[in-house]
Design an enzyme around this catalytic site. Structure first.
Site, mmCIF file in Angstrom:
data_model
loop_
_atom_site.group_PDB
_atom_site.id
_atom_site.type_symbol
_atom_site.label_atom_id
_atom_site.label_comp_id
_atom_site.label_asym_id
_atom_site.label_seq_id
_atom_site.Cartn_x
_atom_site.Cartn_y
_atom_site.Cartn_z
ATOM 1 N N ASP A 60 12.971 -6.245 -3.547
ATOM 2 C CA ASP A 60 14.013 -5.901 -4.522
ATOM 3 C C ASP A 60 14.069 -4.413 -4.825
ATOM 4 O O ASP A 60 14.798 -3.994 -5.736
ATOM 5 C CB ASP A 60 13.794 -6.679 -5.826
ATOM 6 C CG ASP A 60 14.005 -8.172 -5.644
ATOM 7 O OD1 ASP A 60 14.892 -8.546 -4.852
ATOM 8 O OD2 ASP A 60 13.288 -8.958 -6.281
ATOM 9 N N SER B 132 6.421 -3.159 11.502
ATOM 10 C CA SER B 132 5.327 -3.126 12.483
ATOM 11 C C SER B 132 4.053 -3.655 11.849
ATOM 12 O O SER B 132 3.885 -3.604 10.634
ATOM 13 C CB SER B 132 5.093 -1.689 12.978
ATOM 14 O OG SER B 132 6.246 -1.164 13.599
ATOM 15 N N THR C 283 1.725 -5.052 4.397
ATOM 16 C CA THR C 283 0.467 -4.527 3.860
ATOM 17 C C THR C 283 0.600 -3.097 3.343
ATOM 18 O O THR C 283 0.090 -2.764 2.277
ATOM 19 C CB THR C 283 -0.641 -4.579 4.927
ATOM 20 O OG1 THR C 283 -0.784 -5.916 5.396
ATOM 21 C CG2 THR C 283 -1.963 -4.092 4.364
ATOM 22 N N ASP D 124 -9.396 -1.214 8.016
ATOM 23 C CA ASP D 124 -8.732 -2.502 7.802
ATOM 24 C C ASP D 124 -8.973 -3.413 9.001
ATOM 25 O O ASP D 124 -8.674 -3.044 10.141
ATOM 26 C CB ASP D 124 -7.219 -2.320 7.634
ATOM 27 C CG ASP D 124 -6.837 -1.682 6.315
ATOM 28 O OD1 ASP D 124 -7.728 -1.503 5.458
ATOM 29 O OD2 ASP D 124 -5.642 -1.356 6.134
ATOM 30 N N GLY E 255 3.725 -0.567 -0.100
ATOM 31 C CA GLY E 255 3.528 0.150 -1.353
ATOM 32 C C GLY E 255 2.891 1.505 -1.151
ATOM 33 O O GLY E 255 3.265 2.494 -1.809
ATOM 34 N N ASP E 256 1.932 1.592 -0.230
ATOM 35 C CA ASP E 256 1.290 2.873 0.061
ATOM 36 C C ASP E 256 2.292 3.841 0.684
ATOM 37 O O ASP E 256 2.268 5.051 0.392
ATOM 38 C CB ASP E 256 0.121 2.666 1.021
ATOM 39 C CG ASP E 256 -0.921 1.709 0.465
ATOM 40 O OD1 ASP E 256 -0.982 1.544 -0.765
ATOM 41 O OD2 ASP E 256 -1.674 1.127 1.278
#
Length: 329
Positions: A240, A303, A266, A27, A269-270
């Site tokens: 939410d 972070s 970023t 990334d 979700g992971d």
């Protein structure tokens, strides 16, 4: 499978065995005052390099939460690939099933993050697109009898995704499928009864791919997908929290906690997917696993970088204790 089937609840850290099949990226993150519009150049203040890929990120989150993790994927024969494997090993992730693809480059993601933590991402698949059905099947055969759960993300080829879901089901393993992105053909895998973990946009894409009409509420779309899988659907909703829809079509919500500060969303979700799947692997029920995932995701956004803020099992436990304490007052 019900949302709560009598298995262990969310209350404490546990060790499960998780096999992750997915993408590995480097990334490249630019911090900017705002996100660019179409055709616009925005000058950022800094550039940082982090390990990435949804599968790789989820593997790190799972390992930090206490799971034993094996990884299945691919990198190129370049410095980014070496760095990606070194970073996973440092987190305790077994990378013996990561293939080095000659003639390919390691996957890369270009990310712009604004001061509120919102982001834009463009991904070059590189070696991730070269992960083959043979690679996946060989890894699953070697893991026979080992994992409590398999987590599959969709930044690899459709044939590799399908092989992972089908082979995991044939082994009798619990399978979590994170459809990020929703790719054509993924609807054919719903018959194997994976637990689907889309965000709201991905849920809408999957709903339309199934040929369902209109743009109904998230509960309706989740119920439509659950009717095809016969398994729970867990929809991540950002700030939410998550919506849990059982195979019976009934939904409940788990709210997100309040982050002390939002720096970078970023990897949220992971983080959720890794901790959720790791908790399932350890025997936690779906609702309890989702609560652990939500707690972990809330901590992760404090972070910069997808992995930097991914919490330890102890940090997740502390959040859950606070939530339970507040609920009892």
């Amino acid at each position: 499978m019900s949302l709560s089937d009598g298995a262990q609840s969310a209350g404490s850290a546990m060790s499960g065995r998780l096999l992750v099949v997915g993408a590995l990226n480097v990334d490249m993150v630019v911090a900017a005052d705002r996100l660019p519009g179409p055709g616009e150049t925005v000058v950022g203040t800094s550039l940082q390099r982090h390990g990435g890929g949804k599968g790789g990120n989820s593997a790190v989150a799972a390992a930090r939460s206490g799971a034993d993790v094996r990884y299945v994927g691919a990198v190129g024969p370049d410095e980014f690939g070496v760095a990606a494997l070194t970073e996973l090993r440092a987190e305790g992730v077994d990378v013996d099933d990561v293939v080095i693809k000659e003639g390919s480059t390691t996957g890369a993601a270009l990310i712009v993050v604004d001061p509120s933590g919102e982001n834009q991402i463009a991904v070059a698949a590189g070696a991730n697109a070269a992960v083959s059905a043979r690679d996946v099947r060989a890894a699953i055969d070697r893991a026979s009898g080992w994992p409590g759960c398999v987590l599959v993300s969709t930044e690899i080829s459709v044939t590799a995704i399908a092989t992972a879901v089908e082979a995991a089901t044939a082994q009798g393993w619990l399978c979590v499928l994170n459809p990020a992105p929703v790719v054509p053909g993924i609807q054919e895998l719903l018959e194997f009864a994976p637990i689907i973990t889309p965000n709201q946009g991905e849920l809408r894409d999957l709903y339309r791919l199934l040929g369902e009409p209109g743009d109904p509420p998230v509960e309706t779309m989740a119920a439509a997908v659950a009717s095809r899988t016969g398994a729970p659907v867990v929809v991540t909703l950002g700030a939410d929290g998550v919506l849990l829809c059982g195979a019976d079509g009934l939904s409940t919500r788990i709210p997100a906690g309040s982050a002390r500060r939002v720096v970078d969303t970023t990897g949220a979700g992971d983080t959720f997917n890794g901790v959720f799947a790791a908790s399932l692997a350890a025997g936690t029920d779906v609702a309890g696993a989702a609560r652990r995932g939500v707690a972990a995701a809330g901590l992760s956004v404090e972070s910069a970088g997808a992995r930097t803020g991914m919490p330890s099992a102890a940090a997740i436990d502390a959040v859950l204790v606070t939530v339970e304490s507040n609920a009892g007052t």
